[in-house]
Scaffold this active site. Structure first.
Site, PDB file in Angstrom:
ATOM      1  N   ASP A  34      42.156-102.886  30.828  1.00  0.00           N
ATOM      2  CA  ASP A  34      42.218-102.172  29.486  1.00  0.00           C
ATOM      3  C   ASP A  34      42.524-100.752  29.809  1.00  0.00           C
ATOM      4  O   ASP A  34      41.712-100.056  30.512  1.00  0.00           O
ATOM      5  CB  ASP A  34      41.411-102.389  28.902  1.00  0.00           C
ATOM      6  N   ASP A  85      45.631 -99.085  25.286  1.00  0.00           N
ATOM      7  CA  ASP A  85      44.731 -98.746  24.192  1.00  0.00           C
ATOM      8  C   ASP A  85      45.444 -97.831  23.146  1.00  0.00           C
ATOM      9  O   ASP A  85      46.060 -96.889  23.635  1.00  0.00           O
ATOM     10  CB  ASP A  85      43.641 -98.182  24.559  1.00  0.00           C
ATOM     11  N   GLU A 131      49.044-101.818  22.603  1.00  0.00           N
ATOM     12  CA  GLU A 131      48.211-101.812  21.226  1.00  0.00           C
ATOM     13  C   GLU A 131      48.885-100.823  20.234  1.00  0.00           C
ATOM     14  O   GLU A 131      48.893 -99.716  20.322  1.00  0.00           O
ATOM     15  CB  GLU A 131      46.780-101.601  21.388  1.00  0.00           C
ATOM     16  N   HIS A 160      38.520-107.981  20.071  1.00  0.00           N
ATOM     17  CA  HIS A 160      37.130-107.216  19.757  1.00  0.00           C
ATOM     18  C   HIS A 160      37.084-106.444  18.644  1.00  0.00           C
ATOM     19  O   HIS A 160      36.121-105.955  18.408  1.00  0.00           O
ATOM     20  CB  HIS A 160      36.828-106.622  21.077  1.00  0.00           C
ATOM     21  N   ASP A 161      38.194-106.203  17.829  1.00  0.00           N
ATOM     22  CA  ASP A 161      38.170-105.347  16.765  1.00  0.00           C
ATOM     23  C   ASP A 161      38.172-106.091  15.216  1.00  0.00           C
ATOM     24  O   ASP A 161      37.979-105.494  14.306  1.00  0.00           O
ATOM     25  CB  ASP A 161      39.192-104.384  16.609  1.00  0.00           C
TER      26      ASP A 161
HETATM   27  C1  GLC Z   1      41.438 -99.278  20.071  1.00  0.00           C
HETATM   28  C2  GLC Z   1      40.268-100.406  20.504  1.00  0.00           C
HETATM   29  C3  GLC Z   1      39.033-100.044  19.652  1.00  0.00           C
HETATM   30  C4  GLC Z   1      38.671 -98.663  20.201  1.00  0.00           C
HETATM   31  C5  GLC Z   1      39.950 -97.733  19.953  1.00  0.00           C
HETATM   32  C6  GLC Z   1      39.582 -96.442  20.546  1.00  0.00           C
HETATM   33  O1  GLC Z   1      41.537 -99.738  18.770  1.00  0.00           O
HETATM   34  O2  GLC Z   1      40.839-101.642  20.491  1.00  0.00           O
HETATM   35  O3  GLC Z   1      37.924-101.305  20.150  1.00  0.00           O
HETATM   36  O4  GLC Z   1      37.453 -98.455  19.436  1.00  0.00           O
HETATM   37  O5  GLC Z   1      41.032 -98.219  20.197  1.00  0.00           O
HETATM   38  O6  GLC Z   1      39.645 -96.168  21.919  1.00  0.00           O
END
Ligand code: GLC
Length: 542
Positions: A100, A201, A243, A317-318
């Site tokens: 990641d 990310d 993402e 995980h979110d």
């Molecule tokens: C992304 C991650 C999340 C994190 C955010 C800030 O959305 O998936 O878990 O808190 O980025 O890095």
């Protein structure tokens, strides 16, 4: 698959949230050695790659999404040697490791930021995004995603820095070529260690322009990504996934351009945002508009066919657990978990399984003090202060909170579900005696084995990888059905999305086809679909 096709086109990726997967040293937090111990399980499932949520050095203000050293492993998780051992061990099962990359921001404990905040003429100052100002007079009214202002005051130098997430997560300044160069060097260093890919990310937030109040999809976004890809990923045979909460199909075609100029694919979230009130945020709940869900998947399937590539996911995980969200985590837990798996894995793209999804793990309803996620505590505080009803706030947290996905992996029915011999960092879901890996791995009718079969089917039947997509029964309020075809194979996927027995309108269409997989026995009766029933029909030819 043709030999010029990319390996990740028939691959299935498994996401591990290391904190919650397996603890090997009894401190209550999962770690890299723990993952190594569980490799055989992952080998059995048959996955091709593991996406590891961040394990780099971090003060853990946002569970590792606040990195203080990109080239070191956080002691909570292990060492760089452990990471090398993990890559090697996974390799024995032909599993690649996807790291990641958190490139939009660092931790405020990162050496760069520690330097940057010392003075305006420090060489690292311009690694971050600063605005002059006066204490209490914010540069503008931009808000951070986790609550509060997006600006944080540093009295020593009389400037504000910009952060889209926590104040502990200052945004990097991608306009600065030196920042980009440091990042590329770091990525190549991990590539040399044998990492098989990267998940990027919040990558659509790197080209921010705070003066214009732009966070996602800034004007220079694709320019930055193309340079990043050229300097790093294109030098290896990697899987890369960005993402991108702000992606629409047009933009996704750039991100996943088959010429390889950006990434392999992106995570888009159009289907995920559906059960919230329009224009509001994720805590403002609304019922799932089922026809809209069908339309959205159909649009993505059709738009990217032959000119891009989809990622397929329900969970990460979110996000809350899908079986609790759009399935039924009570009487039809097993049926609905399998239905959701079949529905998703029948589509074109690379599927992602989030740890525990293959067991049908469910959401939790904790008291506020049992939650660990900073986002949950922030929204709780904000909404209670704003006068919301407490039960309503807790209900939203139960339905949507990120900790639903972060409770420890349920391995067996022993104490703490076999996750740790210590005290787990977050409470174990108390249904672990019924829902755990041990009871499923050797049970041919388990959710685990449904996922395993789906992974195999993708490898055995090319139509899963390259077939086109046609939505069937577009206006049916209960059934999600579609057909996939390539030159010599056809599959039809039929899913009853709800808990009633209903007529099966596709009996004629499917009558000469064989069943590849179903979530009930006795599929001869083609006149009805039972609660959450799902079937994959197959035939040779178009
Ligand atoms: C992304 C991650 C999340 C994190 C955010 C800030 O959305 O998936 O878990 O808190 O980025 O890095």
């Amino acid at each position: 698959m043709g030999s010029n096709e990319k390996w990740w086109k028939n691959a299935v990726v498994y996401q591990i949230y290391p904190r919650s997967f397996q603890d090997s040293d009894g401190d209550g937090i999962g770690d890299l050695r723990g993952i190594i111990q569980r490799m055989e399980y992952l080998g059995k499932l048959g996955i091709d790659a593991i996406w590891l949520s961040p394990v780099c050095k971090s003060p853990q203000a946002d569970n590792g999404y606040d990195i203080s050293d990109y080239q070191d492993i956080d002691p909570t998780f292990g060492t760089v040697e452990d990471m090398e051992a993990l890559i090697k061990e996974a390799g024995k099962y032909n599993i690649r490791i996807i790291m990641d990359l958190v490139l939009n921001h660092t931790s405020n404990q990162h050496r760069w930021f520690q330097e940057a905040r010392k003075s305006k003429d420090n060489p690292y100052h311009d690694f971050y995004v600063w605005r002059d100002g006066e204490e209490g007079v914010l540069p503008n009214d931009m808000r951070a995603i986790f609550g509060g202002s997006a600006w944080e005051w540093v009295p020593e130098i009389k400037q504000y820095y910009f952060h889209q997430f926590l104040p502990e997560q200052p945004d990097l300044n991608w306009e600065n070529p030196q920042v980009r160069k440091e990042i590329y060097d770091m990525i190549r260093w991990w590539m040399d260690k044998g990492v098989g890919g990267f998940r990027l990310d919040v990558i659509d937030q790197i080209a921010k322009e705070p003066d214009n109040k732009i966070t996602i999809n800034g004007p220079k976004l694709h320019e930055f990504i193309q340079e990043l890809s050229k300097e790093t990923f294109q030098k290896g045979d990697l899987i890369t996934v960005g993402e991108a909460w702000g992606a629409d199909p047009e933009r996704a075609k750039l991100y996943s351009n088959p010429d390889g100029s950006e990434f392999s694919m992106v995570f888009q979230f159009e289907h995920i945002g559906l059960d919230q009130q329009e224009g509001k945020d994720k805590w403002d709940l609304a019922p799932l508009p089922f026809l809209k869900l069908k339309q959205i998947f159909t649009r993505w399937q059709k738009e990217l066919h032959n000119c891009g590539w989809n990622s397929l996911f329900w969970n990460n995980h979110d996000l809350p657990r899908i079986v609790s969200r759009w399935g039924n985590d009570k009487e039809y837990r097993v049926e609905s978990a399998k239905m959701l798996a079949i529905l998703l894995h029948g589509m074109q793209g690379t599927p992602y399984i989030y740890q525990g999804e293959e067991l049908g793990m469910t959401n939790v309803q904790y008291e506020i003090e049992d939650y660990r996620d900073v986002e949950i505590h922030n929204v709780y505080k904000e909404r209670i202060e704003a006068g919301y009803d407490r039960d309503e706030v807790m209900h939203s947290i139960h339905v949507k909170g990120r900790d639903n996905a972060r409770t420890p992996m349920q391995w067996d029915d022993t104490e703490n579900a076999g996750f740790t011999i210590g005290t787990p960092w977050i409470k174990v879901n108390d249904n672990y005696k019924d829902i755990n890996a041990k009871s499923q791995v050797d049970n041919p009718n388990s959710i685990f084995n449904c996922y395993k079969t789906l992974i195999q089917l993708r490898k055995e039947y090319p139509v899963f990888v390259d077939g086109d997509f046609t939505l069937l029964l577009e206006n049916d309020e209960n059934i999600f059905a579609y057909r996939r075809q390539n030159t010599d194979q056809t599959i039809v996927i039929v899913c009853n999305f709800y808990g009633n027995t209903i007529d099966m309108p596709l009996a004629e269409e499917c009558k000469n086809m064989e069943i590849l997989l179903a979530n009930y026995d006795n599929t001869e009766d083609m006149s009805v679909l039972r609660p959450y029933e799902a079937r994959i029909y197959f035939s040779h030819g178009r």
